[in-house]
Design a protein around this motif. Structure first.
Motif, PDB file in Angstrom:
ATOM      1  N   GLY A 489       9.021 -12.476  41.978  1.00 10.71           N
ATOM      2  CA  GLY A 489       9.053 -13.845  41.502  1.00 10.71           C
ATOM      3  C   GLY A 489       7.847 -14.693  41.813  1.00 10.71           C
ATOM      4  O   GLY A 489       7.948 -15.926  41.787  1.00 10.71           O
ATOM      5  N   HIS A 490       6.686 -14.087  42.074  1.00  7.27           N
ATOM      6  CA  HIS A 490       5.439 -14.837  42.222  1.00  7.27           C
ATOM      7  C   HIS A 490       4.615 -14.675  40.940  1.00  7.27           C
ATOM      8  O   HIS A 490       4.647 -13.621  40.302  1.00  7.27           O
ATOM      9  N   PHE A 491       3.853 -15.700  40.609  1.00  5.06           N
ATOM     10  CA  PHE A 491       3.108 -15.721  39.351  1.00  5.06           C
ATOM     11  C   PHE A 491       1.622 -15.480  39.607  1.00  5.06           C
ATOM     12  O   PHE A 491       1.048 -16.011  40.571  1.00  5.06           O
ATOM     13  N   PHE A 492       1.006 -14.708  38.694  1.00  6.54           N
ATOM     14  CA  PHE A 492      -0.405 -14.357  38.830  1.00  6.54           C
ATOM     15  C   PHE A 492      -1.101 -14.449  37.477  1.00  6.54           C
ATOM     16  O   PHE A 492      -0.471 -14.294  36.428  1.00  6.54           O
ATOM     17  N   ALA A 493      -2.413 -14.682  37.523  1.00  4.14           N
ATOM     18  CA  ALA A 493      -3.207 -14.565  36.307  1.00  4.14           C
ATOM     19  C   ALA A 493      -3.168 -13.105  35.869  1.00  4.14           C
ATOM     20  O   ALA A 493      -3.378 -12.203  36.685  1.00  4.14           O
ATOM     21  N   ARG A 494      -2.874 -12.888  34.603  1.00  9.01           N
ATOM     22  CA  ARG A 494      -2.738 -11.505  34.117  1.00  9.01           C
ATOM     23  C   ARG A 494      -3.995 -10.688  34.384  1.00  9.01           C
ATOM     24  O   ARG A 494      -3.923  -9.542  34.831  1.00  9.01           O
ATOM     25  N   ARG A 495      -5.168 -11.249  34.091  1.00  7.53           N
ATOM     26  CA  ARG A 495      -6.388 -10.460  34.248  1.00  7.53           C
ATOM     27  C   ARG A 495      -6.625 -10.114  35.709  1.00  7.53           C
ATOM     28  O   ARG A 495      -7.162  -9.045  36.027  1.00  7.53           O
TER      29      ARG A 495
END
Length: 600
Positions: A489-495
């Motif tokens: 459930g943590h969000f990251f930049a896809r690249r």
């Protein structure tokens, strides 16, 4: 099979016309031809105007860059065919060129790079009536080992066909690498050649136009050789550094041996011409292959960090991120997965794509997953079955490289959403500054893994801490509040996640998260942002993976499967609003007879 034919051009109007005529005369007709001009001139437009009457020809003018890689990349991005055929504007295809290569590829599905021999047409020669010499008298015809392409470029650009799908892993041509003929091409072959088979056909299928005047020079032979060495050095350096948003695939752990080969060639050309230099280098390389060991764990980590930093240095800032996508990991837990997907679709707006990567250890578990698939038909959930017990990284990378949004987050199948979430909140954040979390909240006062209380971090008076949000510094927290690289459930930049995942070795979700921690220093200095009340809860009622002996409940997966087979599901609505004290919390799962959820 469809081909995109890629032709960069610059002020070669008459020669270009011959090249285009050779495309039009192909016996194989299923192609689109992209003519990418390095600039925009009326003469080029006039030269190609007659061909544009055929809807398969497309003209792409653009800014002048001074290198063929720039218009080639423009054309590569304009097309979408699964196979790409390159053609320089001064070369000519024989009529059966595409036909023969299409037939070859049909019979060799693992081929990702296919080239051929060529006829050489000197100045003042006419291929229609003169006898032409052969380009390669001796070459590694057939299947080309990677070592051979490291030593020399055996693929004439105008003969080459590549599989489009490898570009998402390897990147496009390097627009800053320009040494003249073949530099940007050889660099690309070194990167894409890692992902499949390379074949060289002995039959000449093209006419390579040799024009000595374009290579004329007044330099001495030694100076020319020195310049050639410098150019070759740049090719290997580019292949090792990578191009675009992705790291060089030479730094993927699975390509360790090929990375060593390229690095040795780079060092050889960096040293410049020396007496018996090539002979000594070849002997040393052979000995190194025999006696050298694979990179150690620390060496592999150092390479991953180097490649990650190189990759990050090329990125332009994303000011307005678009699109969020979610990847869910599941193994033998169809009942829990159904609960996660049900709460996801009921509690989360907007509706975002979900990719479920799952592994079923038996036909009964597979049948349960088939039930879940049927329930979530037409709800934006795509199920991808893991190919085997060892294919997790390959399967995950195929998903990640297929994503189009700027942001991604992961979930595991024992998670439930307990509160409503508006993902538009995440799109407003700069992920170079924040690592947003759905699992952290002021209620998270205990660390489940360590089975001990954990202090709340200092919540900051940050402008992003509006409404029900909280902000803290990951480096100032402890335990869960000090763990930014979580796949729960943590969000990251896809690249950024793409680069990190590609550069590490892992076999399952646990080792994936563990290996991500080598990049932890880049994330500790970022802010954490969550909600005063956490939005999700892990319910670890059982452990199905064997990688890590982590803490969990002891309900057998077979028992959960039996409950599903008897028609039960998690009565997840009873858990809405529940205040959990840790991110993982063991509770008795409430069950109820299941119903097909309403499609949103």
């Amino acid at each position: 099979m469809i081909f995109d034919v890629i032709i960069p051009t610059f002020h070669r109007y008459e020669l270009l016309t011959e090249a285009l005529e050779s495309v039009k005369n192909q016996t194989y007709s299923n192609w689109h031809c992209w003519i990418a001009e390095d600039g925009s001139t009326g003469k080029t437009r006039s030269a190609i105007e007659p061909f544009l009457k055929d809807k398969r020809f497309h003209y792409l003018p653009g800014e002048h860059a001074g290198t063929p890689a720039a218009p080639r990349n423009r054309a590569l991005k304009a097309g979408s065919a699964p196979y790409i055929a390159f053609l320089d504007d001064d070369d000519i295809w024989l009529p059966e060129k595409l036909q023969q290569q299409a037939e070859f590829i049909e019979n060799h599905p693992r081929c990702i790079l296919l080239g051929s021999n060529a006829f050489i047409m000197e100045e003042n020669q006419d291929y229609r009536k003169d006898s032409l010499s052969i380009y390669f008298q001796k070459a590694p015809f057939g299947k080309v080992p990677y070592r051979k392409i490291v030593q020399d470029d055996y693929f004439i650009n105008s003969s080459a066909v590549i599989k489009r799908s490898v570009l998402k892993y390897a990147g496009y041509q390097n627009e800053t690498l320009h040494k003249g003929p073949d530099g940007e091409d050889h660099d690309l072959w070194l990167r894409i050649g890692l992902f499949g088979e390379m074949w060289l056909m002995e039959s000449p299928l093209i006419i390579y136009r040799y024009v000595p005047s374009k290579n004329a020079s007044t330099e001495s032979a030694l100076d020319k050789r020195r310049e050639a060495y410098k150019s070759r050095f740049k090719i290997y350096q580019s292949a090792l550094d990578g191009v675009g948003d992705v790291p060089s695939p030479l730094h993927y752990p699975e390509h360790d041996r090929q990375e060593h080969l390229c690095r040795r060639e780079k060092y050889f050309y960096a040293a410049g011409p020396r007496f018996l230099g090539r002979l000594r280098h070849n002997i040393f390389s052979r000995l190194a292959d025999i006696f050298s060991l694979p990179s150690t764990k620390q060496e592999q980590q150092n390479k991953a960090i180097y490649a990650y930093e190189k990759c990050k240095s090329r990125w332009n800032k994303i000011d307005n991120p678009c699109g969020i996508e979610c990847i869910v990991f599941s193994k033998d837990r169809a009942l829990q997965l159904h609960g996660l997907l049900s709460t996801f679709r009921q509690k989360v707006i907007p509706c975002v794509p979900i990719y479920v990567l799952y592994l079923a250890s038996s036909s009964l578990h597979q049948k349960a997953y088939d039930d879940v698939k049927e329930i979530f038909t037409n709800q934006g959930v795509r199920f991808i079955q893991q190919k085997n017990n060892r294919s997790f990284k390959q399967d995950l990378m195929e998903i990640i490289f297929s994503l189009t949004g700027d942001i991604l987050f992961f979930l595991v199948d024992d998670i439930l959403f307990t509160e409503s979430v508006d993902l538009n909140d995440i799109l407003k954040l700069d992920l170079d500054e924040f690592v947003p979390s759905l699992r952290m909240g002021e209620n998270i006062a205990r660390c489940y893994v360590l089975q001990k209380p954990q202090k709340m971090p200092l919540f900051l008076n940050h402008e992003a801490a509006e409404g029900d949000k909280i902000v803290w510094q990951w480096s100032a927290g402890e335990m869960d509040w000090n763990y930014p690289l979580s796949v729960d459930g943590h969000f990251f930049a896809r690249r950024e996640m793409t680069a990190m995942a590609a550069l590490i070795s892992f076999d399952a979700p646990n080792s994936f998260e563990n290996q991500l921690q080598i990049f932890r220093p880049w994330f500790l200095n970022r802010y954490g942002i969550g909600y005063k009340k956490s939005k999700i809860m892990n319910i670890p009622c059982n452990r199905v993976q064997t990688e890590v002996n982590n803490l969990s409940g002891n309900i057998d997966a077979a028992e959960m499967l039996a409950q599903w087979q008897q028609g039960y599901q998690i009565d997840y609505k009873k858990l809405f609003g529940m205040i959990n004290e840790s991110v993982h919390q063991e509770i008795v799962l409430p069950l109820t007879l299941r119903q097909r959820i309403e499609q949103k």
